[in-house]
Scaffold this active site. Sequence first.
Site, PDB file in Angstrom:
ATOM      1  N   ASP A   1       1.746   3.627   3.135  1.00  0.00           N
ATOM      2  CA  ASP A   1       0.734   4.558   2.602  1.00  0.00           C
ATOM      3  C   ASP A   1       1.417   5.664   1.785  1.00  0.00           C
ATOM      4  O   ASP A   1       1.379   5.643   0.562  1.00  0.00           O
ATOM      5  CB  ASP A   1      -0.095   5.163   3.740  1.00  0.00           C
ATOM      6  CG  ASP A   1      -1.438   5.704   3.280  1.00  0.00           C
ATOM      7  OD1 ASP A   1      -1.783   5.498   2.116  1.00  0.00           O
ATOM      8  OD2 ASP A   1      -2.137   6.333   4.090  1.00  0.00           O
TER       9      ASP A   1
ATOM     10  N   HIS B   1       0.865  -1.199   0.000  1.00  0.00           N
ATOM     11  CA  HIS B   1       0.000   0.000   0.000  1.00  0.00           C
ATOM     12  C   HIS B   1       0.893   1.237   0.000  1.00  0.00           C
ATOM     13  O   HIS B   1       1.224   1.784   1.056  1.00  0.00           O
ATOM     14  CB  HIS B   1      -0.924  -0.021   1.223  1.00  0.00           C
ATOM     15  CG  HIS B   1      -1.967   1.058   1.225  1.00  0.00           C
ATOM     16  ND1 HIS B   1      -3.299   0.846   1.524  1.00  0.00           N
ATOM     17  CD2 HIS B   1      -1.888   2.387   0.962  1.00  0.00           C
ATOM     18  CE1 HIS B   1      -3.972   1.974   1.446  1.00  0.00           C
ATOM     19  NE2 HIS B   1      -3.130   2.945   1.115  1.00  0.00           N
TER      20      HIS B   1
ATOM     21  N   GLY C   1      -8.579   8.252  -2.556  1.00  0.00           N
ATOM     22  CA  GLY C   1      -9.023   9.647  -2.641  1.00  0.00           C
ATOM     23  C   GLY C   1      -9.792  10.023  -1.392  1.00  0.00           C
ATOM     24  O   GLY C   1     -10.113   9.156  -0.554  1.00  0.00           O
TER      25      GLY C   1
ATOM     26  N   ASN D   1       2.477   9.341  -5.674  1.00  0.00           N
ATOM     27  CA  ASN D   1       2.658  10.778  -5.390  1.00  0.00           C
ATOM     28  C   ASN D   1       2.726  11.089  -3.888  1.00  0.00           C
ATOM     29  O   ASN D   1       3.023  12.223  -3.515  1.00  0.00           O
ATOM     30  CB  ASN D   1       1.560  11.616  -6.060  1.00  0.00           C
ATOM     31  CG  ASN D   1       1.898  11.897  -7.511  1.00  0.00           C
ATOM     32  OD1 ASN D   1       2.635  12.827  -7.820  1.00  0.00           O
ATOM     33  ND2 ASN D   1       1.415  11.056  -8.417  1.00  0.00           N
TER      34      ASN D   1
ATOM     35  N   THR E   1      -1.036   4.181  -8.304  1.00  0.00           N
ATOM     36  CA  THR E   1      -1.120   5.575  -8.724  1.00  0.00           C
ATOM     37  C   THR E   1      -2.393   5.808  -9.533  1.00  0.00           C
ATOM     38  O   THR E   1      -2.918   4.892 -10.172  1.00  0.00           O
ATOM     39  CB  THR E   1       0.134   6.007  -9.508  1.00  0.00           C
ATOM     40  OG1 THR E   1       0.140   7.431  -9.626  1.00  0.00           O
ATOM     41  CG2 THR E   1       0.214   5.380 -10.900  1.00  0.00           C
TER      42      THR E   1
ATOM     43  N   GLU F   1     -11.953   4.813   6.492  1.00  0.00           N
ATOM     44  CA  GLU F   1     -11.065   5.867   7.006  1.00  0.00           C
ATOM     45  C   GLU F   1     -11.854   6.901   7.793  1.00  0.00           C
ATOM     46  O   GLU F   1     -11.295   7.640   8.589  1.00  0.00           O
ATOM     47  CB  GLU F   1     -10.353   6.578   5.844  1.00  0.00           C
ATOM     48  CG  GLU F   1      -9.261   5.758   5.207  1.00  0.00           C
ATOM     49  CD  GLU F   1      -8.693   6.466   3.995  1.00  0.00           C
ATOM     50  OE1 GLU F   1      -9.391   6.510   2.959  1.00  0.00           O
ATOM     51  OE2 GLU F   1      -7.578   6.982   4.088  1.00  0.00           O
TER      52      GLU F   1
HETATM   53  P1  5GP Z   1      -1.218   9.285  -6.842  1.00  0.00           P
HETATM   54  O1  5GP Z   1      -2.393   8.383  -7.086  1.00  0.00           O
HETATM   55  O2  5GP Z   1      -1.442  10.672  -7.390  1.00  0.00           O
HETATM   56  O3  5GP Z   1       0.089   8.687  -7.292  1.00  0.00           O
HETATM   57  O4  5GP Z   1      -1.061   9.405  -5.256  1.00  0.00           O
HETATM   58  C1  5GP Z   1      -1.742  10.374  -4.484  1.00  0.00           C
HETATM   59  C2  5GP Z   1      -3.219  10.049  -4.391  1.00  0.00           C
HETATM   60  O5  5GP Z   1      -3.420   8.837  -3.631  1.00  0.00           O
HETATM   61  C3  5GP Z   1      -4.029  11.087  -3.614  1.00  0.00           C
HETATM   62  O6  5GP Z   1      -4.445  12.141  -4.458  1.00  0.00           O
HETATM   63  C4  5GP Z   1      -5.203  10.280  -3.098  1.00  0.00           C
HETATM   64  O7  5GP Z   1      -6.187  10.117  -4.099  1.00  0.00           O
HETATM   65  C5  5GP Z   1      -4.594   8.920  -2.834  1.00  0.00           C
HETATM   66  N1  5GP Z   1      -4.178   8.777  -1.419  1.00  0.00           N
HETATM   67  C6  5GP Z   1      -2.954   8.900  -0.894  1.00  0.00           C
HETATM   68  N2  5GP Z   1      -2.966   8.700   0.435  1.00  0.00           N
HETATM   69  C7  5GP Z   1      -4.233   8.413   0.755  1.00  0.00           C
HETATM   70  C8  5GP Z   1      -4.889   8.075   1.984  1.00  0.00           C
HETATM   71  O8  5GP Z   1      -4.293   8.010   3.079  1.00  0.00           O
HETATM   72  N3  5GP Z   1      -6.221   7.847   1.914  1.00  0.00           N
HETATM   73  C9  5GP Z   1      -6.916   7.901   0.736  1.00  0.00           C
HETATM   74  N4  5GP Z   1      -8.217   7.639   0.767  1.00  0.00           N
HETATM   75  N5  5GP Z   1      -6.328   8.211  -0.436  1.00  0.00           N
HETATM   76  C10 5GP Z   1      -5.005   8.461  -0.424  1.00  0.00           C
END
Ligand code: 5GP
Length: 356
Positions: A295, A13, A190, A17, A97, A220
């Site tokens: 995370d 997990h 998200g 980003n 991602t 969450e």
């Molecule tokens: P990306 O998908 O842009 O590579 O990584 C960042 C995205 O992962 C965030 O915009 C969000 O949608 C999701 N994300 C990251 N950490 C968390 C979290 O702790 N909880 C949730 N629900 N989504 C997360």
Amino acid sequence: MEWCVSMPKIELHAHLNGSIRDSTLLELAAELSEKGAIVSSDVEHVIMKNDRSLSEVFKMFDLIHVLTTDHKTVTRITKEVIEDFAADNVVYLELRTTPKRNDSKGMSKRSYMEAVLEGIRSVNAVEVDLSDVETSARAPLVCNGTERKKIYVRLLLSIDRRETTNAAIETVELALEMKNLGVVGIDLSGNPGIGEWVTYLPALEFAKNQGLPITLHCGEVPNQKEILAMLDFHPQRIGHACCFQEEEWEVLKSLKIPVEICLTSNIRTETIASVDVHHFADLYKSNHPLVLCTDDAGVFSTSLSNEYSLALTAFGLGRREMFLLAQKAIEVIFAGDEVKGELKEIFATSFCKIGL
Ligand code: 5GP
């Protein structure tokens, strides 16, 4: 901590980003500031801030996404994130991602993912195994007589809760197209305060019918109706499970759905009051399948070794128990049996080497 670093680990997990080095974010902010797009002094303290509530975390992601919008940057962060996990002795990484479309940069969801793949292929600090299918990627471990470090990298495509049903289906279609290129599943993530389960359900059902494994961010925030609907969907894994009540625990345990546990993230965002009351202890005692994860290693300034070290101290587990916990994660990865077999060998060799 040193011992936790030396142990092989499996990360299931990790958001791309969310795992970017602070130094890279600061550099990207400085570059954008030079172009006059942002004021770097405005964002520096946001990047370096340590404690963030859950809603602040999502504001932080909006900022990160401003800094990482072009293909070149996506390639760079992917390469660095994989190198960082490999340096922490992560031997198998499922990196997730959200494929992003950005017309102003000529970026489609597909070209975003191609930039990610380019980043994976450009890693040279370690050997990367990217696909169950691409046999050429399964290079021998011996290079000029010396053993090279190796990391298996597989990808999960995330659906963001802000997306429409059609956009979510597009992501699943892309995941199916990229199955031979290391994509092994779908994630729903998200801001949990946004969106409705019924919006993503058609895409998730489509993925399920096509045989793509699914993991859901679940519980969450307190939302019993959604949590029960998610469990009823029978995902292969869920992430977090922080706001479960008795009924939800009963269903989760009876279905034996593995839980991705992110200790630092849950405590920093105050979704769990402190590590002593974390549900890890109960799930571990009940022998429920679980896996420790980071995370967002960048956003929460952590590493997988740090998460193991935290669990070792907080729950009084011995080294042998920690090792077995790390090894058990093999059973819940989304890659195929061949990779599972190879990981079992890696753990068996390491078990003897680190003298357990
Ligand atoms: P990306 O998908 O842009 O590579 O990584 C960042 C995205 O992962 C965030 O915009 C969000 O949608 C999701 N994300 C990251 N950490 C968390 C979290 O702790 N909880 C949730 N629900 N989504 C997360």
